[in-house]
Design an enzyme around this catalytic site. Structure first.
Site, short mmCIF file in Angstrom:
data_model
loop_
_atom_site.label_atom_id
_atom_site.label_comp_id
_atom_site.label_asym_id
_atom_site.label_seq_id
_atom_site.Cartn_x
_atom_site.Cartn_y
_atom_site.Cartn_z
N GLY A 116 0.78 -1.24 0.00
CA GLY A 116 0.00 0.00 0.00
C GLY A 116 0.80 1.28 0.00
N GLY A 118 3.44 1.75 -2.01
CA GLY A 118 4.17 1.85 -3.28
C GLY A 118 5.64 1.47 -3.08
N SER A 120 7.32 -1.29 -3.62
CA SER A 120 8.04 -1.97 -4.70
C SER A 120 8.42 -0.98 -5.80
CB SER A 120 7.21 -3.13 -5.25
OG SER A 120 5.95 -2.67 -5.69
N ALA A 121 7.51 -0.09 -6.16
CA ALA A 121 7.80 0.89 -7.21
C ALA A 121 8.89 1.85 -6.77
CB ALA A 121 6.54 1.67 -7.56
N ALA A 122 8.85 2.27 -5.50
CA ALA A 122 9.87 3.19 -4.99
C ALA A 122 11.24 2.54 -5.08
CB ALA A 122 9.56 3.59 -3.55
N ASP A 163 1.98 3.56 -9.68
CA ASP A 163 2.96 3.57 -8.59
C ASP A 163 4.32 4.06 -9.05
OD1 ASP A 163 0.93 2.43 -7.18
OD2 ASP A 163 2.14 0.84 -6.30
#
Ligand code: PMV
Length: 328
Positions: A116, A118, A120-122, A163
């Site tokens: 929630g 983000g 993984s995207a960060a 994301d």
């Protein structure tokens, strides 16, 4: 004299570290409107968080990832295999070979690794940025965003791209996945920052699995989904206006409506409903799940430090972790 020597020393040191270590960052995010709906090309609104993941890259004997990010217990272990898959996509998208150019990648920062936020995207954006510097590739933000998207595929299967866009660009964004062309990413400006509380259920959801369940449900109930999608579209368009006008009461009502629609597509759970109830009972203007759902975070709209503290304390007193932050 001492000052001159210190400056020379710092310059040499910085040259030295530049040659041997590169650093990149990626922002966490909160989806305000549109999780799941964005997968189907409907618009969504998301805000970057002040919290970030940092990636440090340095040459090594063999390629490895040292993951020092703070986490919800069990999150990193659960995502380990997906992280490996994600790295394969990132190497490929960057045209690099981890065997020929081995590096040690160390992840850290103040963004909690959990469903929630983000996370993984960060981490994908941070890694792409650090590798870009380390190997002098000269990629711009657009390209970094594309690479972060590739990395996200290792976690999500079919990510919408919301994301990684937040992780790369930051700020408040209007996002629309175009099903046959480049995505629309517009920067929005809110009237003023608005305090929010994010409550963590402590449960880790599998995004790919939940997205696949929604797809199946849509296949089985095409008419119902058509109606839900059209109701959602009205909500998000109105939310954009309300955000730009700073109409907090209306934003709150629209968050509640968005949550009702998310419940109808089957992505809430008892723990999320409990946190949302506590937030509303303590005066939040609106509350909804954010991100994948079935765990992870909920978000409550709590303008003003006083209301934010009241809602945050109530959720903490019920035994859950919270994040006090703001959007816009
Ligand atoms: O759980 P998160 O924060 O990674 O958000 C997932 C959002 C979804 O809309 C469910 C999937 C996507 O790719 O947009």
């Amino acid at each position: 004299m001492v000052k001159i020597i210190t400056v020379i020393f710092l310059n040499i040191l910085s040259k030295f570290t530049q040659d041997f270590m590169a650093i990149g960052e990626g922002f966490g995010k909160v989806i305000l409107f549109g999780e799941h709906f964005v997968v189907y090309g409907l618009p969504g609104i998301a805000s970057a968080l002040g919290n970030k993941t940092i990636a440090e890259v340095e040459p090594a004997e063999k390629t490895e990832i040292i993951d020092n990010r703070p986490e919800t217990p069990g999150y990193k272990e659960k995502k380990k295999e997906q992280q490996e898959k994600s790295m394969k996509f990132i190497w490929k998208a960057m045209g690099l070979d981890p065997e020929k150019n081995p590096v040690k990648i160390t992840l850290s920062g103040d963004l909690l690794a959990t469903s929630g936020t983000g996370a993984s995207a960060a981490s994908c954006a941070a890694i792409a940025r650090a590798l870009n510097v380390q190997f002098n590739l000269g990629f711009d933000d657009e390209k970094i965003n594309q690479i972060a998207y590739e990395g996200e595929r290792g976690y999500h299967g079919t990510p919408s791209g919301i994301d990684n866009s937040c992780a790369t660009f930051g700020g408040l964004i209007w996002f629309k996945k175009n099903l046959d062309g480049p995505n629309t990413i517009e920067r929005l400006s809110a009237e003023r920052p608005i305090e929010i509380v994010e409550g963590n259920t402590g449960l880790t959801a599998d995004t790919a699995e939940v997205v696949a369940d929604v797809a199946k449900k849509r296949e089985e109930n095409p008419e119902e989904f058509k109606q839900i999608f059209s109701e959602y579209e009205k909500v998000v368009n109105e939310a954009r206006n309300a955000l730009e006008a700073g109409d907090v009461e209306r934003i709150g009502q629209l968050m509640d409506k968005n949550h009702e629609l998310l419940k109808r597509i089957g992505v809430s759970c008892d723990e999320l409903e409990n946190l949302i109830r506590i937030a509303k009972e303590n005066g939040a203007l609106g509350a909804k799940l954010t991100g994948t759902g079935r765990g992870g975070y909920m978000i409550a709209l709590t303008p003003g430090k006083e209301l934010q503290e009241k809602v945050a304390k109530a959720i903490e007193n019920a035994g859950f972790m919270v994040l006090r932050t703001s959007i816009g």
